[in-house]
Design an enzyme around this catalytic site. Structure first.
Site, PDB file in Angstrom:
ATOM      1  N   LYS A 145       2.481 -11.646   0.288  1.00 13.97           N
ATOM      2  CA  LYS A 145       1.048 -10.772   0.731  1.00 13.97           C
ATOM      3  C   LYS A 145       0.476 -10.701   0.913  1.00 13.97           C
ATOM      4  CE  LYS A 145       1.531  -5.871   0.358  1.00 13.97           C
ATOM      5  NZ  LYS A 145       1.344  -4.018  -0.127  1.00 13.97           N
ATOM      6  N   LYS A 161       4.669 -11.512   5.428  1.00 10.85           N
ATOM      7  CA  LYS A 161       3.714  -9.766   5.310  1.00 10.85           C
ATOM      8  C   LYS A 161       1.743 -10.387   5.281  1.00 10.85           C
ATOM      9  CE  LYS A 161       3.437  -4.826   4.304  1.00 10.85           C
ATOM     10  NZ  LYS A 161       2.580  -3.777   3.114  1.00 10.85           N
TER      11      LYS A 161
HETATM   12  C1  PBG Z   1       1.812  -0.682  -0.192  1.00  9.36           C
HETATM   13  C2  PBG Z   1       2.426  -1.308   1.260  1.00  9.36           C
HETATM   14  C3  PBG Z   1       1.401  -1.472   2.348  1.00  9.36           C
HETATM   15  C4  PBG Z   1       2.027  -1.671   3.629  1.00  9.36           C
HETATM   16  C5  PBG Z   1       3.745  -1.529   3.192  1.00  9.36           C
HETATM   17  N1  PBG Z   1       3.556  -1.090   1.628  1.00  9.36           N
HETATM   18  C6  PBG Z   1      -0.289  -1.530   2.525  1.00  9.36           C
HETATM   19  C7  PBG Z   1      -0.597  -2.212   1.538  1.00  9.36           C
HETATM   20  O1  PBG Z   1      -0.503  -2.916   0.550  1.00  9.36           O
HETATM   21  O2  PBG Z   1      -2.123  -1.786   1.581  1.00  9.36           O
HETATM   22  C8  PBG Z   1       1.698  -2.128   4.614  1.00  9.36           C
HETATM   23  C9  PBG Z   1       2.441  -1.789   5.829  1.00  9.36           C
HETATM   24  C10 PBG Z   1       2.277  -1.957   7.714  1.00  9.36           C
HETATM   25  O3  PBG Z   1       1.147  -2.368   7.864  1.00  9.36           O
HETATM   26  O4  PBG Z   1       2.663  -1.752   8.313  1.00  9.36           O
HETATM   27  N2  PBG Z   1       1.444  -1.998  -1.202  1.00  9.36           N
END
Ligand code: PBG
Length: 327
Positions: free
Chosen positions: A196, A249
């Protein structure tokens, strides 16, 4: 006289049916995971301004929403909860009667076959908006692990089929695996957001989930977009700790990473087509600058071509509709 010699690639492109025969990548309903946002209250449908078509819904409306999703042939959803109250330790994340726990139980009651994935993180539940416990402006790793394991166990108790930890503390998969096993949930798989990146593409989601960090950023726990080798180190350690799926992601700017993970690790790979990727398409389409349907299909096919087995996408309902229309 020398003859002109070349290969006739166009032979395989003459008609739609012929192109269909040699098509290498396919998008199916089974590939799709639809994200949903659940809020406290009654009869609430709050549109998310930066994500046209996405709404936060209250529990009483949720079942109607899910019926639509099931009717379209979508097999899986990922659930995000937005609690009424936030605090320093994000206690609503691991409360057995929390918003996400109630949502999961309700969905499973009505749709036992729908695969319900729980996003396991603290940032929507903490007053500071960070994914871990904060002390003197620092995000603490090890003390956070216990809260994540408690969150995962409460979600499994509520009926979640899959736990998807997105928090990026080191050891989060190990801690959650141990917590689940000890609580009798050794059959529940972990879909780790192992790779991520600290990305600006999450901006619109933070509006939807009210999860923006109130100070600083997430760069001490999410990955640097400039790094590729590090993605494999993250993915490998999650596998060793017991991950059953790996999420990459965001997706669109990270297709090389999806391919790396797929080629190096023998595990189902999930691409998260994140909020910013959605909003960019929606904004351009609203202006009439692009063909939304064709752009979305091309984007999602590129993720599958890169190696994704599954895609989490806010476009899931549209895509399922388009697939039905073609049949
Ligand atoms: C929580 C999380 C996030 C997303 C999914 N779970 C945001 C972040 O890390 O700030 C982002 C998903 C999206 O942008 O569609 N940690």
């Amino acid at each position: 006289m020398k003859e002109l010699q070349f290969t006739r690639h166009r032979r395989l492109r003459h008609s739609e049916n012929l192109r269909g025969l040699v098509r290498e990548t396919h998008l199916q309903k089974e590939d799709l995971i639809y994200p949903i946002f659940v809020v406290e209250g009654e009869n609430k449908r709050n549109p998310v301004a930066s994500m046209p078509g996405v709404e936060q819904v209250s529990l009483d409306i949720l079942i109607g929403e899910m019926q639509e999703v099931v009717n379209l042939g979508i097999k899986s959803v990922i659930v995000f909860g937005i609690p009424a109250n936030k605090d320093e330790l994000g206690t609503q994340a691991y409360h057995d009667n929390g918003i996400v726990q109630r949502a999961i139980t309700k969905i499973k009651e009505h749709f036992p076959d729908l695969v319900v994935i729980a996003d396991t993180c603290l940032c929507h539940y903490t007053s500071h908006g960070h994914c871990g416990i904060v002390e003197e402006g620092k995000i603490l790793n090890d003390p956070t692990l216990d809260l994540l394991a408690r969150t995962a166990v409460s979600q499994a108790k509520a009926g979640a089929d899959v736990i998807a930890p997105s928090n990026m503390m080191d050891g989060f998969v190990a801690a959650i695996r141990l917590g689940l096993d000890e609580a009798g949930f050794d059959h529940i798989p972990i879909m780790s957001y192992g790779v991520k990146y600290g990305s600006a593409f999450y901006g619109p989601f933070r509006d939807a989930a009210h999860s923006s960090p109130q100070f600083g950023d997430r760069k001490t726990y999410q990955m640097d977009p400039a790094n590729r080798a590090e993605a494999l180190r993250e993915a490998e350690s999650d596998m060793l700790e017991g991950a059953d799926f790996l999420i990459v992601k965001p997706a669109l700017s990270y297709l090389d990473i999806i391919r790396d993970v797929k080629s190096n690790l023998n595990v189902p790979v999930v691409a998260y087509n994140v909020s910013g990727e959605y909003s960019m398409v929606k904004a351009a389409a609203a202006n009439g600058w692009i063909n939304e349907k064709e752009i979305v299909q091309e984007m999602l096919i590129s993720m599958k071509r890169a190696g994704a087995d599954l895609i989490i996408t806010y476009f899931a309902k549209d895509v399922a509709c388009w697939i039905s229309e073609e049949k």
